[in-house]
Design a protein around this motif. Sequence first.
Motif, PDB file in Angstrom:
ATOM      1  N   GLY A 100      -1.879   6.848  -3.553  1.00 48.09           N
ATOM      2  CA  GLY A 100      -2.057   5.454  -3.946  1.00 48.09           C
ATOM      3  C   GLY A 100      -3.416   5.198  -4.554  1.00 48.09           C
ATOM      4  O   GLY A 100      -4.451   5.421  -3.919  1.00 48.09           O
ATOM      5  N   GLY A 101      -3.424   4.726  -5.805  1.00 45.10           N
ATOM      6  CA  GLY A 101      -4.670   4.476  -6.520  1.00 45.10           C
ATOM      7  C   GLY A 101      -5.030   3.021  -6.633  1.00 45.10           C
ATOM      8  O   GLY A 101      -5.639   2.605  -7.617  1.00 45.10           O
ATOM      9  N   GLY A 102      -4.655   2.232  -5.634  1.00 44.45           N
ATOM     10  CA  GLY A 102      -5.153   0.865  -5.562  1.00 44.45           C
ATOM     11  C   GLY A 102      -6.490   0.841  -4.863  1.00 44.45           C
ATOM     12  O   GLY A 102      -7.087   1.880  -4.576  1.00 44.45           O
ATOM     13  N   VAL A 103      -6.974  -0.356  -4.549  1.00 42.97           N
ATOM     14  CA  VAL A 103      -8.321  -0.449  -3.988  1.00 42.97           C
ATOM     15  C   VAL A 103      -8.401   0.205  -2.615  1.00 42.97           C
ATOM     16  O   VAL A 103      -9.430   0.785  -2.260  1.00 42.97           O
TER      17      VAL A 103
ATOM     18  N   ILE B 155     -10.372   4.699   0.520  1.00 38.27           N
ATOM     19  CA  ILE B 155     -10.203   5.800   1.474  1.00 38.27           C
ATOM     20  C   ILE B 155     -10.794   7.085   0.893  1.00 38.27           C
ATOM     21  O   ILE B 155     -11.495   7.836   1.587  1.00 38.27           O
ATOM     22  N   ALA B 156     -10.523   7.342  -0.386  1.00 40.33           N
ATOM     23  CA  ALA B 156     -11.079   8.537  -1.023  1.00 40.33           C
ATOM     24  C   ALA B 156     -12.601   8.505  -0.998  1.00 40.33           C
ATOM     25  O   ALA B 156     -13.259   9.523  -0.729  1.00 40.33           O
ATOM     26  N   LEU B 157     -13.185   7.342  -1.263  1.00 40.87           N
ATOM     27  CA  LEU B 157     -14.643   7.215  -1.243  1.00 40.87           C
ATOM     28  C   LEU B 157     -15.179   7.398   0.171  1.00 40.87           C
ATOM     29  O   LEU B 157     -16.172   8.114   0.389  1.00 40.87           O
ATOM     30  N   ASP B 158     -14.535   6.774   1.143  1.00 43.98           N
ATOM     31  CA  ASP B 158     -14.999   6.892   2.526  1.00 43.98           C
ATOM     32  C   ASP B 158     -14.949   8.352   2.986  1.00 43.98           C
ATOM     33  O   ASP B 158     -15.915   8.865   3.570  1.00 43.98           O
TER      34      ASP B 158
ATOM     35  N   LYS C  97      -6.224  -7.487   2.941  1.00 48.47           N
ATOM     36  CA  LYS C  97      -6.498  -8.248   1.732  1.00 48.47           C
ATOM     37  C   LYS C  97      -7.565  -7.516   0.929  1.00 48.47           C
ATOM     38  O   LYS C  97      -8.301  -6.681   1.456  1.00 48.47           O
ATOM     39  N   TYR C  98      -7.652  -7.829  -0.345  1.00 47.89           N
ATOM     40  CA  TYR C  98      -8.522  -7.074  -1.239  1.00 47.89           C
ATOM     41  C   TYR C  98      -9.954  -7.018  -0.707  1.00 47.89           C
ATOM     42  O   TYR C  98     -10.603  -5.970  -0.715  1.00 47.89           O
ATOM     43  N   THR C  99     -10.459  -8.150  -0.225  1.00 46.39           N
ATOM     44  CA  THR C  99     -11.850  -8.243   0.195  1.00 46.39           C
ATOM     45  C   THR C  99     -12.206  -7.230   1.275  1.00 46.39           C
ATOM     46  O   THR C  99     -13.334  -6.735   1.326  1.00 46.39           O
ATOM     47  N   THR C 100     -11.251  -6.908   2.139  1.00 52.05           N
ATOM     48  CA  THR C 100     -11.548  -6.033   3.280  1.00 52.05           C
ATOM     49  C   THR C 100     -11.117  -4.583   3.033  1.00 52.05           C
ATOM     50  O   THR C 100     -10.880  -3.838   3.973  1.00 52.05           O
ATOM     51  N   TYR C 101     -11.051  -4.196   1.774  1.00 52.52           N
ATOM     52  CA  TYR C 101     -10.602  -2.831   1.448  1.00 52.52           C
ATOM     53  C   TYR C 101     -11.450  -1.772   2.143  1.00 52.52           C
ATOM     54  O   TYR C 101     -10.942  -0.727   2.582  1.00 52.52           O
TER      55      TYR C 101
ATOM     56  N   ALA D 276     -10.242   1.117   4.635  1.00 55.37           N
ATOM     57  CA  ALA D 276     -10.470   2.516   4.289  1.00 55.37           C
ATOM     58  C   ALA D 276     -11.044   3.293   5.466  1.00 55.37           C
ATOM     59  O   ALA D 276     -10.554   4.384   5.804  1.00 55.37           O
ATOM     60  N   TYR D 277     -12.081   2.755   6.103  1.00 52.61           N
ATOM     61  CA  TYR D 277     -12.671   3.556   7.189  1.00 52.61           C
ATOM     62  C   TYR D 277     -11.783   3.581   8.416  1.00 52.61           C
ATOM     63  O   TYR D 277     -11.780   4.564   9.174  1.00 52.61           O
ATOM     64  N   ASP D 278     -10.972   2.550   8.634  1.00 49.58           N
ATOM     65  CA  ASP D 278      -9.989   2.606   9.725  1.00 49.58           C
ATOM     66  C   ASP D 278      -8.979   3.730   9.477  1.00 49.58           C
ATOM     67  O   ASP D 278      -8.597   4.452  10.406  1.00 49.58           O
ATOM     68  N   ALA D 279      -8.542   3.865   8.221  1.00 50.27           N
ATOM     69  CA  ALA D 279      -7.574   4.919   7.895  1.00 50.27           C
ATOM     70  C   ALA D 279      -8.184   6.306   8.081  1.00 50.27           C
ATOM     71  O   ALA D 279      -7.538   7.213   8.620  1.00 50.27           O
TER      72      ALA D 279
END
Length: 583
Positions: free
Chosen positions: A38-41, A46-49, A384-388, A392-395
């Motif tokens: 998935g390449g959404g926000v 997640i990839a960045l984290d 929601k978008y704001t809390t991406y 990410a870090y939860d995942a």
Amino acid sequence: MTEKSRSQGKPAGGLGPAQRAEAWDRLGTDHFDMVVIGGGVVGAGIALDAATRGLEVALVEARDLASGTSSRSSKMFHGGLRYLEQLDFGLVREALHERELSLKTLAPHLVKPLRFLYPLTHRVWERPYVASGLVLYDTMGGAKSVPGQHHVTRSGAMRLSPGVRRDALIGGVTYFDTVVDDARHTMTVARTAAHYGAVIRTSTQVVGFLREADRVVGVKVRDSEDGRTTEVRGHVVVNATGVWTDEIQALSHLRGRFHVRASKGVHIVVPRDRIVSEAALILRTATSVLFVIPWSTNHWIIGTTDTDWNLDLAHPAATKADIDYLLDQVNKVLVTPLTHDDIQGVYAGLRPLLAGESDETSKLSREHAVARIAPGLVAIAGGKYTTYRVMAYDAVDAAAQDIPQRVSSTITDKVPLVGADGYFALLNQTPHLAETYGVHPYRIEHLLNRYGSLVTRVLDLAEGKPELLQPITEAPTYLRVEAVYAAAEEGALHLDDILARRTRVSIEYSHRGMDCAREVAELVAPVLGWDAAEIDREVETYRARVEAEIRSQTQPDDASADALRAAAPEPRPEILEPVPSEG
């Protein structure tokens, strides 16, 4: 121009054709700690984290970065003022913290403060009621680096927003949130992940899961451009596909822990001169709220709707009923009503809501959920978008139990996105940059607010090609070099990627990009290796998509609109249906 003025070294997080070819080779040969679908926000986050924790990570996306939900939002990093009414204080506090981080540290070149006017319509009780909510909002972090609430009389509100009817309010309250180009932000998160070592590959569709006994050990992927397949192996796979969560879950043949429902949100775009106001507006409707948001320097975005959607997830269609609803709601407060002729752009997106809490989509949770579906498989949805970044870090935290080595704690609150470092200094150097590159200062400022400190990378592509510093003929908001840069460094593979997401031509001009499609295709053809036949195919495909969307927006209901929209050809010739894509 001197060599010293030229940027040096490898592009930060470049996603050009060379990187794409290398990424395919690595997908088939490397063993990753984590594979993100998935390449959404959220997927990009997640990839960045994971990358900044020192993990080997790959991200695959069936279409384009932000091609779905993450390019079709209300364009705000916001605390969610309306969630205070639902007593969801934790979500508001968390969102405000994330808004502050992005505004001041992570993405100041992309996230900008925005003043809102909340018109008051009831005497006696409404002002103290709204004031008490905004006190909470400000206290939780809403006024940390932007002004807090400010109360105005009817006359004060009219001075701020002369386009609002005098009888539509008795006074007002102003407060601040932010505005962001969601598609560019998502792409920048992905580029930042690539900068820190993540393998990012779009047009790469997951078509199956790899299993060893009861463990998921990777995915099988198919190139959406040429049909090649390969296997990608990793210690853990994370399903971050938003409204496609259930479809991807079905591919794994494992029972999911939650279900996701899609709620359609429609926005319309109108010229700035059609509404006279120095502030954005937040208007209460019978079921929710309506935002009227200044967009770039020439437009307003008005939205959103909130209706259940059970049809094509890749191409949600706006109907005439959706558009009429938005016009009816906003016209209740405007001195000069808007008509269909004023609309320059329309877009529809799908919110991934956790299902099972209520039959009404507006009541479904905006909280997110993370679940370990099986050894080696984690899913995340909702939010929601704001809390991406939190999602990410939860995942990654949840996925850590499937990774053999010790996984460090998240550090993404300290990692600015590419383009953020040096942005403020370059903003002060706008006149110098304008003189150096021979571009008007207002153009430099526009570019800085899209690329940040990567602006010199963009402009350097025009060295020896001064014609690239000219505006796109029928979309003069953008320079020709921006289209070239989108293909060379930002992962754009098709006209739709450039006109709908790297730029927002598709919603900012009444021709929706059709009048400049050939010019842009010819600009990027040398970068993407298109011959004359491929240029023709790209132009025809893009025009067919736009024409289908315009026709669908005259239909009375979702089913008829969806049928027209779904008939348009796909730019990615080898994509399979149904298509999992979070973008």
